[in-house]
Scaffold this motif. Structure first.
Motif, PDB file in Angstrom:
ATOM      1  N   LEU A   1      -3.456  26.642   0.011  1.00  0.00           N
ATOM      2  CA  LEU A   1      -4.060  25.775   1.018  1.00  0.00           C
ATOM      3  C   LEU A   1      -4.186  26.570   2.317  1.00  0.00           C
ATOM      4  CD1 LEU A   1      -4.986  22.795   1.301  1.00  0.00           C
ATOM      5  CD2 LEU A   1      -2.772  22.320   2.326  1.00  0.00           C
ATOM      6  N   ASP A   2      -5.375  27.063   2.597  1.00  0.00           N
ATOM      7  CA  ASP A   2      -5.602  27.853   3.808  1.00  0.00           C
ATOM      8  C   ASP A   2      -6.729  27.222   4.622  1.00  0.00           C
ATOM      9  OD1 ASP A   2      -7.906  28.500   2.419  1.00  0.00           O
ATOM     10  OD2 ASP A   2      -7.177  30.471   1.799  1.00  0.00           O
ATOM     11  N   ALA A   3      -7.207  27.965   5.643  1.00  0.00           N
ATOM     12  CA  ALA A   3      -8.238  27.424   6.527  1.00  0.00           C
ATOM     13  C   ALA A   3      -9.561  27.175   5.810  1.00  0.00           C
ATOM     14  CB  ALA A   3      -8.457  28.387   7.693  1.00  0.00           C
ATOM     15  N   PHE A   4      -9.781  27.902   4.701  1.00  0.00           N
ATOM     16  CA  PHE A   4     -11.045  27.759   3.973  1.00  0.00           C
ATOM     17  C   PHE A   4     -10.948  26.706   2.865  1.00  0.00           C
ATOM     18  CE2 PHE A   4     -10.835  32.083   5.634  1.00  0.00           C
ATOM     19  CZ  PHE A   4     -12.020  32.145   6.353  1.00  0.00           C
ATOM     20  N   ARG A   5      -9.738  26.343   2.494  1.00  0.00           N
ATOM     21  CA  ARG A   5      -9.527  25.292   1.494  1.00  0.00           C
ATOM     22  C   ARG A   5      -8.506  24.300   2.054  1.00  0.00           C
ATOM     23  NH1 ARG A   5      -8.468  27.689  -4.396  1.00  0.00           N
ATOM     24  NH2 ARG A   5      -6.679  28.598  -3.339  1.00  0.00           N
ATOM     25  N   SER A   6      -8.920  23.590   3.061  1.00  0.00           N
ATOM     26  CA  SER A   6      -8.013  22.678   3.753  1.00  0.00           C
ATOM     27  C   SER A   6      -8.214  21.216   3.367  1.00  0.00           C
ATOM     28  CB  SER A   6      -8.178  22.824   5.274  1.00  0.00           C
ATOM     29  OG  SER A   6      -9.526  22.563   5.643  1.00  0.00           O
ATOM     30  N   SER A   7      -9.149  20.954   2.462  1.00  0.00           N
ATOM     31  CA  SER A   7      -9.457  19.568   2.106  1.00  0.00           C
ATOM     32  C   SER A   7      -8.923  19.171   0.739  1.00  0.00           C
ATOM     33  CB  SER A   7     -10.988  19.349   2.145  1.00  0.00           C
ATOM     34  OG  SER A   7     -11.500  19.610   3.427  1.00  0.00           O
ATOM     35  N   LEU A   8      -8.109  20.026   0.145  1.00  0.00           N
ATOM     36  CA  LEU A   8      -7.541  19.688  -1.158  1.00  0.00           C
ATOM     37  C   LEU A   8      -6.540  18.556  -1.016  1.00  0.00           C
ATOM     38  CD1 LEU A   8      -6.895  23.252  -2.641  1.00  0.00           C
ATOM     39  CD2 LEU A   8      -8.806  21.730  -3.102  1.00  0.00           C
ATOM     40  N   THR A   9      -6.542  17.668  -1.967  1.00  0.00           N
ATOM     41  CA  THR A   9      -5.591  16.560  -1.942  1.00  0.00           C
ATOM     42  C   THR A   9      -4.206  17.055  -2.344  1.00  0.00           C
ATOM     43  OG1 THR A   9      -6.016  15.979  -4.250  1.00  0.00           O
ATOM     44  CG2 THR A   9      -7.420  14.947  -2.563  1.00  0.00           C
ATOM     45  N   PRO A  10      -3.157  16.351  -1.953  1.00  0.00           N
ATOM     46  CA  PRO A  10      -1.803  16.758  -2.354  1.00  0.00           C
ATOM     47  C   PRO A  10      -1.635  16.873  -3.863  1.00  0.00           C
ATOM     48  CG  PRO A  10      -1.703  15.126  -0.619  1.00  0.00           C
ATOM     49  CD  PRO A  10      -3.149  15.222  -1.031  1.00  0.00           C
TER      50      PRO A  10
END
Length: 432
Positions: A400-409
């Motif tokens: 989970l980084d700045a480019f993939r910040s919308s992943l659900t828990p």
């Protein structure tokens, strides 16, 4: 909420966390107290991570050590600050024929194992540092505050690295996940105790190392100074190892703690194993009467099915059952229970080249020891360290980084767990 969501709220055996989580574990114990499936009323729920405890023990010693480590840290930091310095250092290492191929490591103050790795790597480049000192005129001037390591500093570092190697190897050993670690817990803590005791009693002449060992031993006594401070479930695991059993435990404890104290410790561990075994008989006899057909309560219930029973007959039955219960308790240690038969059998031979497959042994012998195999199944599954699980979730920063910040828990959890499961596959399965 997590336990209820996962559906394991009534099947929690132990919780392995750091020592600082006492409040959380006490809260869980209060919740588990009313559950019939909780073994020994949840008294031994908390398993303190041995790796965290070892970290605190070593940190206590490193915080009071002399300036040798500081001088080594300063020169390593100096070389690593510039690519040009690092390039020259490698050239000098080749000229001095240093055999090590590892890069210089700068430690993190909060992680003692990184300090050990820094010292272990740096001492192999001692000649390269000396060559750098003689060739670079600004080297000594730039390190005026800390000073350039002397021959005495390097000698201290070598002794310290050798001393810390025992703790480093132990941390790696207890952090494994594809083999059982609980059965060697007693061996691990007693080996550390023997090491510290040997240094404190005058086994070394290095005063700085002696002072460090004294501080570490006082910290050790805080966590493992007596059996009351240890989780008894992790101690009985040694007796559930077919290659060790009670005789091995007694010899080990007597050798480390002395005849009187060692024998007393062994008796306490053995007594607890019988209590644990009896509690498993209680739990599993209610769900499967055939596993403990002679349980007093079941016999009394079978004989009391009649609708009308004379008071005198009922009293006689009650007295007989009470006599049988007392006789069972007084002669429990001499009865032919599965635990007694297991302890009386000869220990299994442990091959030096191959690791003894303790889980497979209990799987094969489970028909002979139906109740005891359940005890072994649960006790041997206890992880004594949280390093492996923490390292798994430390990768979350890369998932989970700045480019993939919308992943659900849920997706993040799935990615991290799947990655760990794939890497944890047995070697033979991975090769296939």
């Amino acid at each position: 909420m997590c336990l209820i969501k996962w559906g394991i709220e009534s099947n929690v055996f132990t919780v392995t966390v750091a020592t600082a989580n006492d409040v959380a574990v006490n809260y869980l114990q209060s919740k588990f107290a009313n559950w019939d499936k909780c073994v020994l009323e949840g008294k031994w729920l908390h398993v303190r991570c041995i790796a965290h405890n070892m970290n605190l023990i070593v940190q206590e010693g490193l915080s009071h050590i002399g300036g040798s480590v500081d001088s080594i840290r300063a020169v390593v930091k100096y070389i690593r600050q510039s690519p040009q310095r690092l390039k020259k250092f490698r050239e000098y290492a080749q000229l001095e024929k240093c055999t090590s191929t590892q890069s210089l490591i700068l430690d993190v103050p909060t992680r003692w194992n990184s300090t050990y790795m820094m010292l272990e790597t740096a001492q192999s480049y001692e000649k390269a540092f000396a060559r750098y000192d003689s060739e670079e005129r600004h080297y000594r001037d730039d390190l005026e505050k800390t000073g350039v390591p002397t021959a005495a500093d390097w000698a201290n570092v070598r002794r310290l690295a050798k001393f810390l190697e025992h703790f480093y190897e132990l941390t790696l050993k207890v952090s494994g996940t594809i083999y059982v670690t609980t059965n060697t817990f007693l061996d691990d803590i007693t080996s550390i105790y023997a090491l510290l005791k040997n240094v404190v009693s005058g086994g070394v002449r290095d005063l700085s190392l002696l002072d460090m060992a004294k501080l570490m031993k006082s910290k050790y006594d805080k966590y493992y100074g007596s059996l009351e401070k240890c989780n008894m479930l992790t101690l009985v695991a040694s007796m559930l190892d077919p290659t060790r059993k009670d005789d091995y435990v007694e010899v080990l404890l007597v050798d480390v703690y002395g005849e009187i104290e060692g024998s007393s410790m062994c008796n306490m561990i053995k007594e607890f194993l019988y209590q644990l075994y009896d509690d498993y008989v209680r739990i599993h006899s209610t769900s499967d009467p055939s596993m403990e057909a002679s349980h007093p309560s079941s016999l009394f219930n079978q004989r009391s099915t009649s609708t009308v029973i004379e008071p005198s007959i009922m009293l006689k039955q009650k007295v007989r059952m009470e006599m049988k219960r007392r006789k069972s308790e007084s002669g429990a240690r001499h009865s032919k229970s599965g635990l007694d038969r297991y302890l009386k059998e000869e220990t299994e031979d442990e091959d030096e080249g191959d690791r003894f497959d303790i889980l497979n042994w209990w799987k094969v012998n489970s028909p002979r020891f139906p109740i005891l195999s359940l005890v072994a199944r649960d006790v041997l599954a206890i992880p004594i360290s949280t390093v492996a699980s923490e390292s798994v979730f430390s990768t979350s920063g890369r998932v989970l980084d700045a480019f993939r910040s919308s992943l659900t828990p849920t997706i993040v959890e799935s990615l991290i767990c799947t990655q760990n499961w794939l890497r944890a596959r047995p070697v033979d399965v991975a090769e296939k």
